[in-house]
Design a protein around this motif. Structure first.
Motif, mmCIF file in Angstrom:
data_model
loop_
_atom_site.group_PDB
_atom_site.id
_atom_site.type_symbol
_atom_site.label_atom_id
_atom_site.label_comp_id
_atom_site.label_asym_id
_atom_site.label_seq_id
_atom_site.Cartn_x
_atom_site.Cartn_y
_atom_site.Cartn_z
ATOM 1 N N ASP A 189 53.426 -74.065 30.282
ATOM 2 C CA ASP A 189 54.605 -74.628 30.940
ATOM 3 C C ASP A 189 55.261 -75.582 29.951
ATOM 4 O O ASP A 189 54.708 -75.844 28.878
ATOM 5 C CB ASP A 189 54.246 -75.330 32.252
ATOM 6 C CG ASP A 189 55.386 -75.221 33.260
ATOM 7 O OD1 ASP A 189 56.492 -75.717 32.946
ATOM 8 O OD2 ASP A 189 55.190 -74.653 34.345
ATOM 9 N N LYS A 190 56.417 -76.089 30.311
ATOM 10 C CA LYS A 190 57.201 -76.864 29.363
ATOM 11 C C LYS A 190 57.112 -78.365 29.618
ATOM 12 O O LYS A 190 57.017 -78.818 30.752
ATOM 13 C CB LYS A 190 58.671 -76.433 29.415
ATOM 14 C CG LYS A 190 58.905 -75.035 28.864
ATOM 15 C CD LYS A 190 60.381 -74.677 28.880
ATOM 16 C CE LYS A 190 60.621 -73.305 28.248
ATOM 17 N NZ LYS A 190 62.059 -72.942 28.242
ATOM 18 N N TRP A 203 56.856 -75.706 24.791
ATOM 19 C CA TRP A 203 55.747 -75.139 25.541
ATOM 20 C C TRP A 203 54.456 -75.930 25.316
ATOM 21 O O TRP A 203 54.119 -76.262 24.182
ATOM 22 C CB TRP A 203 55.493 -73.684 25.135
ATOM 23 C CG TRP A 203 56.543 -72.722 25.550
ATOM 24 C CD1 TRP A 203 57.438 -72.082 24.737
ATOM 25 C CD2 TRP A 203 56.812 -72.255 26.880
ATOM 26 N NE1 TRP A 203 58.241 -71.262 25.472
ATOM 27 C CE2 TRP A 203 57.883 -71.339 26.787
ATOM 28 C CE3 TRP A 203 56.259 -72.527 28.124
ATOM 29 C CZ2 TRP A 203 58.421 -70.694 27.902
ATOM 30 C CZ3 TRP A 203 56.784 -71.889 29.242
ATOM 31 C CH2 TRP A 203 57.848 -70.991 29.132
ATOM 32 N N LEU A 204 53.756 -76.199 26.393
ATOM 33 C CA LEU A 204 52.383 -76.680 26.360
ATOM 34 C C LEU A 204 51.543 -75.476 26.744
ATOM 35 O O LEU A 204 51.607 -75.001 27.886
ATOM 36 C CB LEU A 204 52.200 -77.826 27.361
ATOM 37 C CG LEU A 204 50.940 -78.680 27.221
ATOM 38 C CD1 LEU A 204 51.010 -79.518 25.953
ATOM 39 C CD2 LEU A 204 50.779 -79.576 28.444
ATOM 40 N N TYR A 234 55.654 -76.649 37.849
ATOM 41 C CA TYR A 234 56.652 -77.700 38.058
ATOM 42 C C TYR A 234 56.536 -78.307 39.457
ATOM 43 O O TYR A 234 55.767 -77.847 40.302
ATOM 44 C CB TYR A 234 58.056 -77.141 37.805
ATOM 45 C CG TYR A 234 58.675 -76.386 38.961
ATOM 46 C CD1 TYR A 234 59.827 -76.867 39.575
ATOM 47 C CD2 TYR A 234 58.115 -75.196 39.440
ATOM 48 C CE1 TYR A 234 60.405 -76.182 40.636
ATOM 49 C CE2 TYR A 234 58.691 -74.516 40.485
ATOM 50 C CZ TYR A 234 59.837 -75.003 41.085
ATOM 51 O OH TYR A 234 60.399 -74.327 42.156
ATOM 52 N N LEU A 235 57.313 -79.342 39.702
ATOM 53 C CA LEU A 235 57.235 -80.117 40.939
ATOM 54 C C LEU A 235 57.422 -79.251 42.181
ATOM 55 O O LEU A 235 56.738 -79.428 43.193
ATOM 56 C CB LEU A 235 58.285 -81.233 40.897
ATOM 57 C CG LEU A 235 58.147 -82.365 41.902
ATOM 58 C CD1 LEU A 235 56.913 -83.207 41.603
ATOM 59 C CD2 LEU A 235 59.400 -83.247 41.864
ATOM 60 N N PHE A 253 68.510 -85.923 31.725
ATOM 61 C CA PHE A 253 67.396 -85.425 32.521
ATOM 62 C C PHE A 253 67.273 -83.909 32.411
ATOM 63 O O PHE A 253 68.265 -83.179 32.454
ATOM 64 C CB PHE A 253 67.579 -85.813 33.991
ATOM 65 C CG PHE A 253 66.487 -85.291 34.877
ATOM 66 C CD1 PHE A 253 65.234 -85.878 34.865
ATOM 67 C CD2 PHE A 253 66.702 -84.203 35.706
ATOM 68 C CE1 PHE A 253 64.209 -85.394 35.669
ATOM 69 C CE2 PHE A 253 65.692 -83.716 36.522
ATOM 70 C CZ PHE A 253 64.444 -84.318 36.498
ATOM 71 N N MET A 254 66.056 -83.447 32.281
ATOM 72 C CA MET A 254 65.767 -82.024 32.172
ATOM 73 C C MET A 254 64.853 -81.624 33.340
ATOM 74 O O MET A 254 63.692 -82.056 33.402
ATOM 75 C CB MET A 254 65.083 -81.743 30.828
ATOM 76 C CG MET A 254 64.896 -80.283 30.500
ATOM 77 S SD MET A 254 64.170 -80.083 28.832
ATOM 78 C CE MET A 254 65.512 -80.691 27.811
ATOM 79 N N PRO A 255 65.335 -80.818 34.286
ATOM 80 C CA PRO A 255 64.522 -80.437 35.449
ATOM 81 C C PRO A 255 63.595 -79.263 35.148
ATOM 82 O O PRO A 255 63.653 -78.668 34.066
ATOM 83 C CB PRO A 255 65.568 -80.033 36.487
ATOM 84 C CG PRO A 255 66.684 -79.466 35.663
ATOM 85 C CD PRO A 255 66.695 -80.279 34.382
ATOM 86 N N TYR A 256 62.716 -78.973 36.099
ATOM 87 C CA TYR A 256 61.855 -77.784 36.095
ATOM 88 C C TYR A 256 60.843 -77.772 34.950
ATOM 89 O O TYR A 256 60.434 -76.712 34.490
ATOM 90 C CB TYR A 256 62.698 -76.499 36.089
ATOM 91 C CG TYR A 256 63.645 -76.428 37.254
ATOM 92 C CD1 TYR A 256 63.166 -76.216 38.546
ATOM 93 C CD2 TYR A 256 65.018 -76.623 37.078
ATOM 94 C CE1 TYR A 256 64.033 -76.189 39.628
ATOM 95 C CE2 TYR A 256 65.885 -76.585 38.156
ATOM 96 C CZ TYR A 256 65.391 -76.371 39.427
ATOM 97 O OH TYR A 256 66.244 -76.350 40.502
ATOM 98 N N LEU A 257 60.432 -78.949 34.516
ATOM 99 C CA LEU A 257 59.354 -79.037 33.544
ATOM 100 C C LEU A 257 58.022 -79.096 34.271
ATOM 101 O O LEU A 257 57.958 -79.211 35.495
ATOM 102 C CB LEU A 257 59.530 -80.283 32.672
ATOM 103 C CG LEU A 257 60.829 -80.371 31.868
ATOM 104 C CD1 LEU A 257 60.890 -81.696 31.127
ATOM 105 C CD2 LEU A 257 60.964 -79.201 30.896
ATOM 106 N N SER A 258 56.940 -79.055 33.539
ATOM 107 C CA SER A 258 55.607 -79.148 34.113
ATOM 108 C C SER A 258 55.447 -80.423 34.937
ATOM 109 O O SER A 258 56.059 -81.459 34.657
ATOM 110 C CB SER A 258 54.561 -79.141 32.995
ATOM 111 O OG SER A 258 53.293 -79.539 33.472
ATOM 112 N N ILE A 259 54.618 -80.354 35.971
ATOM 113 C CA ILE A 259 54.278 -81.520 36.774
ATOM 114 C C ILE A 259 53.729 -82.641 35.903
ATOM 115 O O ILE A 259 53.802 -83.824 36.261
ATOM 116 C CB ILE A 259 53.252 -81.133 37.871
ATOM 117 C CG1 ILE A 259 53.004 -82.276 38.865
ATOM 118 C CG2 ILE A 259 51.933 -80.691 37.230
ATOM 119 C CD1 ILE A 259 54.044 -82.445 39.898
#
Length: 233
Positions: free
Chosen positions: A48-49, A58-59, A15-16, A207-213
């Motif tokens: 990651d998501k 999940w990816l 994530y970011l 908005f959904m935080p903490y996902l994959s970059i």
């Protein structure tokens, strides 16, 4: 002279906030010799998501199921391109209308196109590609090359000593097991990451935080993602 190091497993497309630490560090120690964790909520090394119309999903990087205790640097990728095709299809389905699609997706697709035998090598290749997009230069050293000993705090301190680091930049998730007095005795300062996740345009509701970059890059484009990172520095 102060030298700040980050220590973390070679996770896939994190994530970011993972990348934000690199803006404040001099070296990334890739924790690749520790046990691969599989099948729990802490299993991030091979997945990651991203966000879909049905919520987060999940990816996942395809791997050969390892035996218990296998270190990350020995985990093998699954043969064939089935999991790669599935990943790219999932990205197309959910991001093809996003602002960064035409700029970013071809570069992601090219990263998937290079074949590796080991998960750690693929993840580091993917990391290098993302860092290149973000114009971040980050020297790395793999823990497996440092002949480390010990566990938890002692292991971290030994790794930091071996690379000559005087400061350890750690994520807040480590507070539960860190023993600052051990680092102080070793002459190493602990700096805690301060990261507040920025909000950016996403499809599919709130908005959904903490996902994959990858979610950030595809929704915001390369320049937009860089601006977000630097605003969090």
């Amino acid at each position: 002279m102060t030298m700040t190091a980050v220590i973390h497993q070679p996770d896939f497309a994190s994530y970011l906030g993972f990348f934000q630490r690199f803006l404040n560090a001099d070296l990334y120690i890739v924790l690749d010799h520790v046990q691969f964790v599989h099948g729990t909520s802490k299993s991030w090394t091979h997945r990651d998501k991203i966000k879909t119309a049905q919520g987060d999903r999940w990816l996942t990087v395809g791997i050969r199921k390892p035996t218990f205790g296998t270190p990350i640097n020995e985990v093998e990728l699954a043969p064939g391109s089935g999991w790669i095709d599935q990943n790219l299809s999932l990205l197309r389905e959910n991001y093809r209308k996003s602002a960064g699609w035409s700029e970013v997706f071809p570069r992601i697709e090219a990263l998937y196109g290079k074949r590796f035998d080991l998960l750690a090598d693929f993840n580091m290749h993917f990391l290098d590609g993302i860092l290149d997009m973000l114009q971040i230069t980050m020297p790395t050293v793999r823990s497996s090359t440092l002949s480390p000993e010990g566990h938890k705090n002692e292991l971290l301190i030994e790794l930091l000593r071996k690379v000559g680091a005087t400061r350890y930049l750690s994520g807040l998730g480590a507070r539960g097991y860190m023993q600052p007095e051990l680092f102080e005795a070793a002459g190493i300062e602990i700096e805690w990451q301060h990261f507040v996740h920025p909000v950016y345009p996403q499809p599919f509701g709130e908005f959904m935080p903490y996902l994959s970059i990858l979610d950030t890059l595809l929704n915001c484009g390369i320049a937009g993602t860089r601006d977000l990172l630097w605003s969090c520095k």
